[in-house]
Structure formats: C-alpha cells, structure tokens
Scaffold this motif. Structure first.
Motif, PDB file in Angstrom:
ATOM      1  N   PRO A 133      62.574  25.087  75.548  1.00  0.00           N
ATOM      2  CA  PRO A 133      62.161  26.488  75.714  1.00  0.00           C
ATOM      3  C   PRO A 133      60.986  26.858  74.814  1.00  0.00           C
ATOM      4  O   PRO A 133      60.297  27.833  75.105  1.00  0.00           O
ATOM      5  CB  PRO A 133      63.426  27.277  75.342  1.00  0.00           C
ATOM      6  CG  PRO A 133      64.331  26.314  74.663  1.00  0.00           C
ATOM      7  CD  PRO A 133      63.983  24.944  75.151  1.00  0.00           C
ATOM      8  N   GLY A 134      60.715  26.072  73.783  1.00  0.00           N
ATOM      9  CA  GLY A 134      59.612  26.399  72.882  1.00  0.00           C
ATOM     10  C   GLY A 134      58.317  25.701  73.216  1.00  0.00           C
ATOM     11  O   GLY A 134      57.396  25.709  72.399  1.00  0.00           O
ATOM     12  N   ARG A 158      68.296  25.614  82.958  1.00  0.00           N
ATOM     13  CA  ARG A 158      66.959  25.786  82.375  1.00  0.00           C
ATOM     14  C   ARG A 158      67.017  26.263  80.945  1.00  0.00           C
ATOM     15  O   ARG A 158      67.710  27.228  80.637  1.00  0.00           O
ATOM     16  CB  ARG A 158      66.229  26.852  83.192  1.00  0.00           C
ATOM     17  CG  ARG A 158      65.040  26.323  83.910  1.00  0.00           C
ATOM     18  CD  ARG A 158      64.362  27.487  84.598  1.00  0.00           C
ATOM     19  NE  ARG A 158      62.969  27.567  84.222  1.00  0.00           N
ATOM     20  CZ  ARG A 158      62.162  28.540  84.586  1.00  0.00           C
ATOM     21  NH1 ARG A 158      62.629  29.554  85.310  1.00  0.00           N
ATOM     22  NH2 ARG A 158      60.909  28.527  84.219  1.00  0.00           N
ATOM     23  N   GLN A 159      66.267  25.584  80.094  1.00  0.00           N
ATOM     24  CA  GLN A 159      66.041  26.047  78.722  1.00  0.00           C
ATOM     25  C   GLN A 159      67.334  26.256  77.953  1.00  0.00           C
ATOM     26  O   GLN A 159      67.489  27.226  77.205  1.00  0.00           O
ATOM     27  CB  GLN A 159      65.198  27.338  78.746  1.00  0.00           C
ATOM     28  CG  GLN A 159      63.912  27.137  79.530  1.00  0.00           C
ATOM     29  CD  GLN A 159      62.932  28.274  79.359  1.00  0.00           C
ATOM     30  OE1 GLN A 159      63.278  29.348  78.885  1.00  0.00           O
ATOM     31  NE2 GLN A 159      61.691  28.038  79.748  1.00  0.00           N
ATOM     32  N   ASP A 168      65.007  19.633  82.472  1.00  0.00           N
ATOM     33  CA  ASP A 168      65.428  20.749  83.321  1.00  0.00           C
ATOM     34  C   ASP A 168      64.303  21.085  84.308  1.00  0.00           C
ATOM     35  O   ASP A 168      64.178  22.216  84.754  1.00  0.00           O
ATOM     36  CB  ASP A 168      65.789  21.977  82.477  1.00  0.00           C
ATOM     37  CG  ASP A 168      64.645  22.424  81.573  1.00  0.00           C
ATOM     38  OD1 ASP A 168      63.561  21.811  81.590  1.00  0.00           O
ATOM     39  OD2 ASP A 168      64.836  23.400  80.826  1.00  0.00           O
ATOM     40  N   PHE A 169      63.524  20.066  84.684  1.00  0.00           N
ATOM     41  CA  PHE A 169      62.311  20.289  85.482  1.00  0.00           C
ATOM     42  C   PHE A 169      62.559  20.337  86.981  1.00  0.00           C
ATOM     43  O   PHE A 169      61.670  20.761  87.734  1.00  0.00           O
ATOM     44  CB  PHE A 169      61.305  19.171  85.238  1.00  0.00           C
ATOM     45  CG  PHE A 169      60.710  19.124  83.867  1.00  0.00           C
ATOM     46  CD1 PHE A 169      60.725  20.233  83.039  1.00  0.00           C
ATOM     47  CD2 PHE A 169      60.120  17.964  83.400  1.00  0.00           C
ATOM     48  CE1 PHE A 169      60.159  20.192  81.778  1.00  0.00           C
ATOM     49  CE2 PHE A 169      59.547  17.908  82.141  1.00  0.00           C
ATOM     50  CZ  PHE A 169      59.568  19.015  81.326  1.00  0.00           C
ATOM     51  N   LEU A 212      69.365  20.087  84.938  1.00  0.00           N
ATOM     52  CA  LEU A 212      70.180  20.756  83.930  1.00  0.00           C
ATOM     53  C   LEU A 212      69.806  22.229  83.883  1.00  0.00           C
ATOM     54  O   LEU A 212      68.707  22.616  84.281  1.00  0.00           O
ATOM     55  CB  LEU A 212      69.955  20.099  82.571  1.00  0.00           C
ATOM     56  CG  LEU A 212      70.554  18.692  82.452  1.00  0.00           C
ATOM     57  CD1 LEU A 212      70.179  18.077  81.115  1.00  0.00           C
ATOM     58  CD2 LEU A 212      72.075  18.729  82.607  1.00  0.00           C
TER      59      LEU A 212
END
Lengths: 258, 258, 258
Positions: free
Chosen positions: C65-66, C37-38, C7-8, C35
């Motif tokens: 996300p982690g 984000r997170q 998701d960059f 995609l």
C-alpha cells in the motif's frame, strides 16, 4: 508432467506445488483451481474434456467434499497417465475420456510413512498432505510401475456417470450437465445433431432458436444454440448468460427438435 | 517461450497448454485469462504494456469475438518474437509496443493437415485447434523461419488504434482507454503531464483533484490522479473505484488542466 | 526457484515474470495474485502458511500500500531462502514460519543502475521495476551471497505480529486473523484445543456448535468449528460462509469453551 485441478482458489494450491517441488523436478501445469466448490460432477466433466489433450501425465484432481471422512484416496492408472484424487467418482469420467473405461484403481494408505504430514493436530488438508506427495511419488516411480508402490492396494472405485441423451428421429432429449462461468448451459446432446442446420432455426423446449457456428452468429444479447469446444450442444446468449435466458440450470431437461 | 493470453477463464486454457506440450517442450507463461470477454481493445492495451517486458517469445492471444466466422487467423512477426491470434486488430498495438509498427503478417490455413482437430462435428475452439498448434509449430520452427511455414501466406491484417490525446498549453484532453479490475480508469494522457505536479492539485473535467505519486498519497476513499505502471494518467480512488467516483467508463472524455 | 505473490490480479504479474525471465532461467511459481488489496496482514498470514512447504527459493511478495512513498524495499535472508518485498512487515511472519525469527534484512537501493526502469516519467510499478529485477539478481547471485550484493545495505525492518491467543483451563480466547475467499473465519486459536472433541459440541462465544474434522461433518448450510490446513481453528459453514453465519470479521474476538 503433473497437472493440478482443485476448487481451492488461492493460495492453497501453492502449498501443494511446494510439496511436489520438494520431491520432484516435474513440470507442473494448472488445469483449474476455481471450479465450483465441492462439485465432483462439474470437475469430472471438465477434466474429461481437457485431460485428453495432454501428453502422458500424472493428473491430480482434488475436488473433495468428503475430506476428513473415511472416503478413500485413489490412484487410477489410465495407460501412460495416472489420475490421483478422492474416491467420489471425479476421476472416472476423465479415465474414460483418456480411453480407459475399466482402469486399474488403487487406494492410498495415508498412514504410511510416505505421508509424514498426515494426522497430527487435527488439521485436514489431504491435497497437501496426501494427494500432492502421492502425485510426486507416482511421477518419480513412473506410471507403469504404480502397481509396485507399497502404500497402494487394489480397490474398487466409486464411479460417476453422465446421463446419455435420447436421440430419435429429428428430436434429441437430454439435460444440462454443467453451466460454465459465462452462463453457457452445456448439455449432453452431441453437437452433430446441429450439423447441416447452422444458419437455420431449431426448437429448444418448443421455442425457435437459431443454430449458429459461433456466438457472433446472432446479435449481442440474443439467444442461440451452438456447439462448444467440448463437442456438445450449448444453450447460449451472445455476450450474455444462456442459463438465465433459457431458464435452465444443471439437470434441467432440454429437448431439441430439428 | 510461449505466452498465453485469453478471455477463457478456466479450464479452457489448459486444453491449449496440453496441445502445446504435446508438440513442444517450450516454457509456457500465462499473461492473463480473465480479461473482459470479447474485448480486443482492452486485451490489445494490456498486451502492449506487458509483452515488451518479455524476452523474445511466441505470444498467443485468443480474444476472438469472431470465432467461427471467416475472420482470418494470424501469425505476426515482430523481430525475434511472434504474435498469434485472430485478425481483429488485437495483435497490432502489441506489435507496435515491441517496436514493429509495420510487421510482417501471415494468414494461417486452418484446413491444412497441421491442424487435425479443426472441422469435424461442428465444434469451434480455434484456441485449442488452430492457435495452440500454430504457436507450438512457430516456436519449434523458430520465429526467424516463419516465412517458410507452408500453412502461412502473407496477408494484410486488420488494425486497431488507440486515440492520441490532445496536448496544448497546460491542458491535456484524452479519453479513458480501459478500466482495470480495481476500477482505475486508465486514460491515453501521458504521465509526464503530471511531472512536477505531484503533491499539488490539477483539474479533472473541471474539478480539483490531488495529483499523487501513489494511491497512499490520499486517505482511503479519496480521489486522486496518478501515473500507473503503464505510464499513463489514471483516475483512481485509494482503496476504491476510480471509475465510479469520477463517473467515467471506457471512451469517456477526460480533460486535465495543470 | 522464485515464487510470486501479489494483490495485482491480472495482467501485471506477467510483466514481473517477463522482467525475471529476461534475467534468469529460474523456475517461477505463482503463490497468489488475487489476495485482498493492500492488506499486508492477510498476505503475511498466507505466506507464513504456504512458504514453509517449498524447497529453498527466492520468495517475491508485493503487497504494497505504500508504493510510491519512501518506504524501503527489502531483501530478507531466511537461511537458504530469501524474501523480497516492501518494508511493511509482510515478510516477517513468513520469515518466522521458515524458522528465522531474527533474520538478516537488507534495504534495496532503487536508484542503483541495477534498476534501470525506476524513476523516469513518474510511473510507479516497483513490482516490475525494483522487486522483480531484485529477485532475479538474488536468485542468480545465490541466497548465501546476498550480503555481497552492492545495492543492498543492512537495515532494521518493520515487523507485523499476529496476536497470541489466551489459553486457560477449558477456554481459549483469540480473534479472527483472516477470512478466506469461501468465508471461513480463521482464528489464532490452535487446532489442538479441538483434539479429542471432534464429534462433540463446543461453545463459540457462548453458543453451542459442533466440532468436526471436516465440513462434511454437518449438513450443508450448518455451522461448525473445524481445523483448517493451517492448523488453526476455523469458524465455518458447510457449503456456506462462516463469517456471515457467526457474525465475525477480521479482528473479531472469539472465545471457545470446551
């Protein structure tokens, strides 16, 4: 080499790539996947501009508002290259751009066993299930042998034409063919009408506008006419949107007096 | 290997790829094509971050607000790698990032017969007509032989510098260099000022904000300062836009007390 | 072959590619980098759809996300393919999609010397510093030898499940799993409930809507239910956004009576 063009965004083109890489070791090159949705005309314009810069290749172009209907799926032979996509005209301007105004055209039989993923539970993804395996197979067979592929039969393709501009004396009348993502309104008026006028003003629909070789020829936010990489006259704004500043969209009439 | 970077979006980069693949079998890798339009500084920042992770390569970077003017087209040699693009400074921070603060620089003669598509009917697409064939030719010749290419002549390139932060005692003053597409405001303050402070609060322009190793260190929607992959301090919001929450943009002053 | 998903956006995936190409000559294929984000669930859905179309490959998926927390970094073996990414469940639905409901899972030791760029000045870019070198190393070692890699140790991975639909009689109850970028609301209801109903109307949450094989089955702007390339029922609008027209989002309940 196989090029891929679609209006799918992400991640659907990757499924096409997976299908192709499962069948051939060809080099894949993305042309565009964020083209305006379901607009064969816009795709045809850009493909006509871009594909002639490639070496011989199989060009896959899936801009397909009729997916799921009974429109045909095509393979078009343009010399050492092939164009593969739906029968809605999108393949014909690029075929002409490649130098083949009257190319051989073949309809794909999607019910042939070469396309095992078609049919089934009602899903409709011809890009993955028909066009991608067809592109891999044409690449593997060789474009010059396309006539021998058993799931192809000759057909008469749909076509799609861009209007010719009207050039007389010191006036050119045409229309906007596409608006690119920056808002540049690309017309069908050939760039050579601006030759020898760069640095001067011309009249666009009656209003004086500078003709410049580059966007930087005017201050940011100011209007200009210039010639894009495609060789046509563009209505543009330096660091802004030409379509809004000139009040035009696809199909708008444009008259340039010089 | 040839990498490609531009602000062209789609489908223009594909024309550059077609030109390159017509001249060489090199592997092509896209770095970015949706960079902010006509911003050499932002492109220079990202190229400086990303290119050092690559093996030796020819790096093409076409962020070129002066296209069509008489600005020079450059080839810069950085050891085993070359940088190719317009002479507006965009190539110099990545050259320094690759370890070459004072690289050899050469101007391209676009009127040489190596560039058959230049000139003509007034179109201006140096990415396709100058930079892409130059990149293919440098790749084919080998970066170590760049000095022998006859359409190159030594020149003194434009440069572009990012300001240094002011670090004294327990305070760092700097500015926002770029805002990424997620709204993270990337400063020129080195990440090591936050070392040993993670999990604590620091003051950003006088307001207390948690310093965290990751966005997930605060609740969604909450502000934080963190260190990005580039190694600099970022002003961020978990699952939100840091630029808006902190009221900053490119060039905004940022003082961090810790 | 190594595929990349994140998701960059841009240009961070290029840093991962540079790291990989510095270590292996593998072919790289982008699946998606834009995609949401997170959102591991959305990524897991698309990876489950797309990856089975690929030949055996190392699939890198960095939706994380982690990042920066102590969540594990994983290598999952799914037969001749490997999945590499964070331990948040994102890898498990695609492992099942590849036919491995109970795959071997290994935790990466990011402090091993195989990952020289980890740690340091507080930066956190595990995509570049952990996952990319891990992908290159697994590709070079060969997926079948993953058990012998010294910086891997067996672990019990997090999982992530999509709810099953409730099918009884002539009614299917399910929910929206993802909304694609066009606004199509993809449900967990299998497409075969629409088999033999194409061209007729069904009830969606009590309202009659045409079931069509393709978007073109209704006029532009009109609602329909159809079956997407993923084989599931989609709530859609021809040339519009189905999520808005049906008033649904991820997690919304959908009952289809037919």
């Amino acid at each position: 080499m196989i090029t891929l063009t679609s209006d799918f965004g992400e991640p659907y083109p990757a499924a096409m790539k997976g299908v192709i890489y499962s069948r051939t070791d060809a080099r894949l090159v993305d042309v565009a996947h964020n083209l305006p949705r379901q607009e064969p005309r816009t795709a045809a314009f850009w493909l006509r501009e871009v594909l002639p810069w490639f070496p011989p290749a199989v060009h896959l172009a899936v801009i397909d508002p009729g997916v799921g209907t009974d429109r045909q799926a095509l393979v078009i032979r343009a010399g050492d290259s092939a164009l593969i996509g739906p029968d809605n005209g999108v393949l014909m301007p690029p075929a002409r751009g490649l130098g083949y105004p009257d190319p051989e055209a073949f309809a794909i039989d999607p019910d042939h066993e070469a396309f095992p993923a078609t049919g089934g539970e009602g899903s409709t993804f011809d890009g993955r299930d028909v066009f991608a395996p067809a592109a891999a197979a044409v690449h593997e067979a060789g474009v010059e042998k396309v006539r021998k592929i058993e799931w192809l039969s000759e057909t008469d393709p749909e076509d799609l034409w861009f209007p010719d501009p009207d050039l007389r004396g010191r006036e050119a009348s045409g229309e906007v063919l596409v608006v690119d993502r920056f808002g540049n309104a690309v017309t069908n008026v050939p760039g050579d009408v601006l030759m020898d006028r760069f640095g001067e003003e011309v009249a666009v629909n009656g209003t004086a506008v500078p003709a410049e070789r580059s966007y930087a020829g005017v201050e940011p936010g100011h209007r200009l006419v210039t010639v894009g990489g495609h060789g046509n006259v563009e209505l543009a704004v330096n660091a802004g949107r030409g379509d809004e500043a000139f009040g035009v969209g696809v199909g708008s009439e444009v008259t340039i007096s010089y």
